[in-house]
Design an enzyme around this catalytic site. Structure first.
Site, PDB file in Angstrom:
ATOM      1  N   ARG A  16       2.974   4.525   8.199  1.00 34.39           N
ATOM      2  CA  ARG A  16       3.671   5.810   8.384  1.00 34.39           C
ATOM      3  C   ARG A  16       4.341   6.194   7.058  1.00 34.39           C
ATOM      4  O   ARG A  16       4.281   5.445   6.081  1.00 34.39           O
ATOM      5  CB  ARG A  16       4.707   5.711   9.502  1.00 34.39           C
ATOM      6  CG  ARG A  16       5.893   4.859   9.163  1.00 34.39           C
ATOM      7  CD  ARG A  16       6.906   4.839  10.295  1.00 34.39           C
ATOM      8  NE  ARG A  16       8.125   4.174   9.833  1.00 34.39           N
ATOM      9  CZ  ARG A  16       9.119   3.785  10.610  1.00 34.39           C
ATOM     10  NH1 ARG A  16       9.032   3.966  11.916  1.00 34.39           N
ATOM     11  NH2 ARG A  16      10.195   3.222  10.108  1.00 34.39           N
ATOM     12  N   SER A 145      13.119   2.484  -5.815  1.00 30.01           N
ATOM     13  CA  SER A 145      14.079   3.507  -5.405  1.00 30.01           C
ATOM     14  C   SER A 145      15.064   3.756  -6.539  1.00 30.01           C
ATOM     15  O   SER A 145      15.328   2.856  -7.347  1.00 30.01           O
ATOM     16  CB  SER A 145      14.835   3.000  -4.178  1.00 30.01           C
ATOM     17  OG  SER A 145      15.967   3.788  -3.924  1.00 30.01           O
ATOM     18  N   TYR A 159      19.870  -3.950  -0.492  1.00 30.57           N
ATOM     19  CA  TYR A 159      18.589  -3.235  -0.635  1.00 30.57           C
ATOM     20  C   TYR A 159      18.346  -2.949  -2.122  1.00 30.57           C
ATOM     21  O   TYR A 159      17.255  -3.188  -2.653  1.00 30.57           O
ATOM     22  CB  TYR A 159      18.675  -1.941   0.186  1.00 30.57           C
ATOM     23  CG  TYR A 159      17.580  -0.917  -0.025  1.00 30.57           C
ATOM     24  CD1 TYR A 159      16.333  -1.072   0.560  1.00 30.57           C
ATOM     25  CD2 TYR A 159      17.815   0.230  -0.783  1.00 30.57           C
ATOM     26  CE1 TYR A 159      15.344  -0.114   0.391  1.00 30.57           C
ATOM     27  CE2 TYR A 159      16.829   1.194  -0.956  1.00 30.57           C
ATOM     28  CZ  TYR A 159      15.596   1.024  -0.362  1.00 30.57           C
ATOM     29  OH  TYR A 159      14.618   1.981  -0.528  1.00 30.57           O
TER      30      TYR A 159
HETATM   31  N1  LIG Z   1      12.351   7.519   2.477  1.00 31.86           N
HETATM   32  C1  LIG Z   1      13.170   7.572   1.416  1.00 31.86           C
HETATM   33  O1  LIG Z   1      14.028   8.457   1.306  1.00 31.86           O
HETATM   34  C2  LIG Z   1      13.016   6.557   0.309  1.00 31.86           C
HETATM   35  C3  LIG Z   1      13.844   6.669  -0.820  1.00 31.86           C
HETATM   36  C4  LIG Z   1      13.700   5.745  -1.841  1.00 31.86           C
HETATM   37  C5  LIG Z   1      12.746   4.739  -1.751  1.00 31.86           C
HETATM   38  N2  LIG Z   1      11.969   4.653  -0.624  1.00 31.86           N
HETATM   39  C6  LIG Z   1      10.961   3.579  -0.572  1.00 31.86           C
HETATM   40  O2  LIG Z   1       9.702   4.155  -0.263  1.00 31.86           O
HETATM   41  C7  LIG Z   1       8.913   3.230   0.479  1.00 31.86           C
HETATM   42  C8  LIG Z   1       8.407   3.865   1.765  1.00 31.86           C
HETATM   43  O3  LIG Z   1       9.520   4.312   2.520  1.00 31.86           O
HETATM   44  P1  LIG Z   1       9.332   5.130   3.886  1.00 31.86           P
HETATM   45  O4  LIG Z   1      10.535   5.991   4.009  1.00 31.86           O
HETATM   46  O5  LIG Z   1       7.977   5.726   3.969  1.00 31.86           O
HETATM   47  O6  LIG Z   1       9.472   3.924   4.957  1.00 31.86           O
HETATM   48  P2  LIG Z   1       9.102   3.895   6.525  1.00 31.86           P
HETATM   49  O7  LIG Z   1      10.128   3.029   7.166  1.00 31.86           O
HETATM   50  O8  LIG Z   1       8.870   5.260   7.068  1.00 31.86           O
HETATM   51  O9  LIG Z   1       7.681   3.132   6.543  1.00 31.86           O
HETATM   52  C9  LIG Z   1       7.603   1.827   6.053  1.00 31.86           C
HETATM   53  C10 LIG Z   1       6.470   1.090   6.776  1.00 31.86           C
HETATM   54  O10 LIG Z   1       6.488  -0.245   6.264  1.00 31.86           O
HETATM   55  C11 LIG Z   1       6.228  -1.137   7.334  1.00 31.86           C
HETATM   56  N3  LIG Z   1       6.785  -2.455   7.012  1.00 31.86           N
HETATM   57  C12 LIG Z   1       8.084  -2.830   7.081  1.00 31.86           C
HETATM   58  N4  LIG Z   1       8.195  -4.132   6.791  1.00 31.86           N
HETATM   59  C13 LIG Z   1       6.937  -4.582   6.512  1.00 31.86           C
HETATM   60  C14 LIG Z   1       6.412  -5.858   6.155  1.00 31.86           C
HETATM   61  N5  LIG Z   1       7.218  -6.932   6.050  1.00 31.86           N
HETATM   62  N6  LIG Z   1       5.079  -5.964   5.937  1.00 31.86           N
HETATM   63  C15 LIG Z   1       4.264  -4.888   6.069  1.00 31.86           C
HETATM   64  N7  LIG Z   1       4.705  -3.664   6.442  1.00 31.86           N
HETATM   65  C16 LIG Z   1       6.038  -3.513   6.637  1.00 31.86           C
HETATM   66  C17 LIG Z   1       6.920  -0.506   8.527  1.00 31.86           C
HETATM   67  O11 LIG Z   1       6.361  -0.988   9.768  1.00 31.86           O
HETATM   68  C18 LIG Z   1       6.663   0.983   8.293  1.00 31.86           C
HETATM   69  O12 LIG Z   1       5.508   1.439   8.965  1.00 31.86           O
HETATM   70  C19 LIG Z   1       9.809   2.007   0.710  1.00 31.86           C
HETATM   71  O13 LIG Z   1       9.555   1.040  -0.308  1.00 31.86           O
HETATM   72  C20 LIG Z   1      11.208   2.568   0.528  1.00 31.86           C
HETATM   73  O14 LIG Z   1      12.141   1.575   0.150  1.00 31.86           O
HETATM   74  C21 LIG Z   1      12.085   5.525   0.398  1.00 31.86           C
END
Ligand SMILES: NC(=O)c1ccc[n+]([C@@H]2O[C@H](COP(=O)([O-])OP(=O)(O)OC[C@H]3O[C@@H](n4cnc5c(N)ncnc54)[C@H](O)[C@@H]3O)[C@@H](O)[C@H]2O)c1
Length: 248
Positions: A16, A145, A159
């Protein structure tokens, strides 16, 4: 430009959000995409969606924090679809992410952030990068991030420790693999509009110079470039992708 036909990619946490969008974009450029997630229905749903859209994808269900499971999955992928050319370390949000000031945090809560954001990246790199070096071509992209590059007062320090650790690790990996045709770069992203409550995100968007939150396709577009042959001279970098925000 950015043609990925003949390349095999894996995107972790691609069931996702940002990872799913990166997987869709790589598949549209012709890559065979392994859609990883720890939640099997999520990985299967995105792989099926890519197939229905005319791309090539398989679900690869494993937990990136489990070194043995990562190594087994990497070997299975090599047998089924060939060695991985493009590794996108995207999984990064643990299931129960709690926001708390460090002085109020519990030591037992720290481990999951480091295991996912640092060990998860190291596990995938250890399993996949040797094959890239042997074949003389590879692209490693880690989604980090802004929290890993600047201090924030949001209560996300464990984090951030994991995210910052991955940034340092990637810089060293880049130098160790540069002569083997393998690049390693990190994208430090700001706040992404990822099914968040619009009443909360509207006020946050105003703090970002370009006037909006990021979208998963903003991240996917940069990943396409970094994954391409055209990006051969780009390595060892941490690229801020944040709408110009100085604090993320
Ligand atoms: N959304 C934001 O605002 C934001 C901001 C900065 C950085 N990020 C980074 O971007 C990336 C994606 O974020 P997102 O918002 O799409 O996250 P999300 O939570 O929507 O999706 C993350 C997916 O990773 C899977 N996951 C979690 N742990 C796992 C594991 N141990 N092994 C395999 N899969 C695993 C989850 O099941 C989930 O489907 C992440 O690295 C997050 O730290 C996001």
């Amino acid at each position: 430009m950015f043609d990925l036909k003949g390349r095999t990619a894996i995107v972790t946490g691609a069931g996702r959000g940002v990872g799913a969008e990166i997987a869709r974009h790589l598949a549209r450029r012709g890559a065979i995409v392994a859609v990883n997630d720890v939640v099997d229905e999520r990985a299967e749903e995105i792989a099926a969606e890519i197939l229905a859209d005319g791309g090539t994808a398989i679900a690869a269900v494993f937990d990136v924090t489990d070194h043995g499971a990562v190594a087994t999955a990497a070997a299975a992928l090599e047998r089924e679809v060939g060695g991985v050319d493009i590794l996108i370390n995207n999984a990064g949000v643990p299931a129960q992410m709690r926001v708390a000031k460090f002085v109020d945090s519990l030591p037992e809560d720290w481990r999951k952030y480091i295991e996912l954001n640092l060990y998860g990246v190291m596990n995938c790199c250890r399993a996949i990068v040797p094959g890239m070096c042997k074949r003389g071509w590879g692209r490693v992209i880690t989604i980090s991030s802004g929290a890993g590059t600047v201090g924030l007062n949001f209560g996300v320090s464990p984090y951030a420790a994991g995210k910052g650790g991955a940034i340092s690790f990637m810089r060293h990996l880049a130098l160790e693999t540069a002569a083997s045709g393998v690049t390693a770069n990190t994208v430090a992203i700001g706040l992404i509009d990822n099914q968040a409550d619009p009443s909360v995100t509207a006020s946050l968007a105003k703090t970002i110079p370009v006037g909006r939150l990021g979208r998963p396709d903003d991240v996917a577009a940069l990943c396409l470039y970094l994954a391409s042959s055209e990006a051969a001279w780009m390595t060892g970098q941490t690229i801020g992708l944040n709408g110009g925000s100085p604090t993320s």
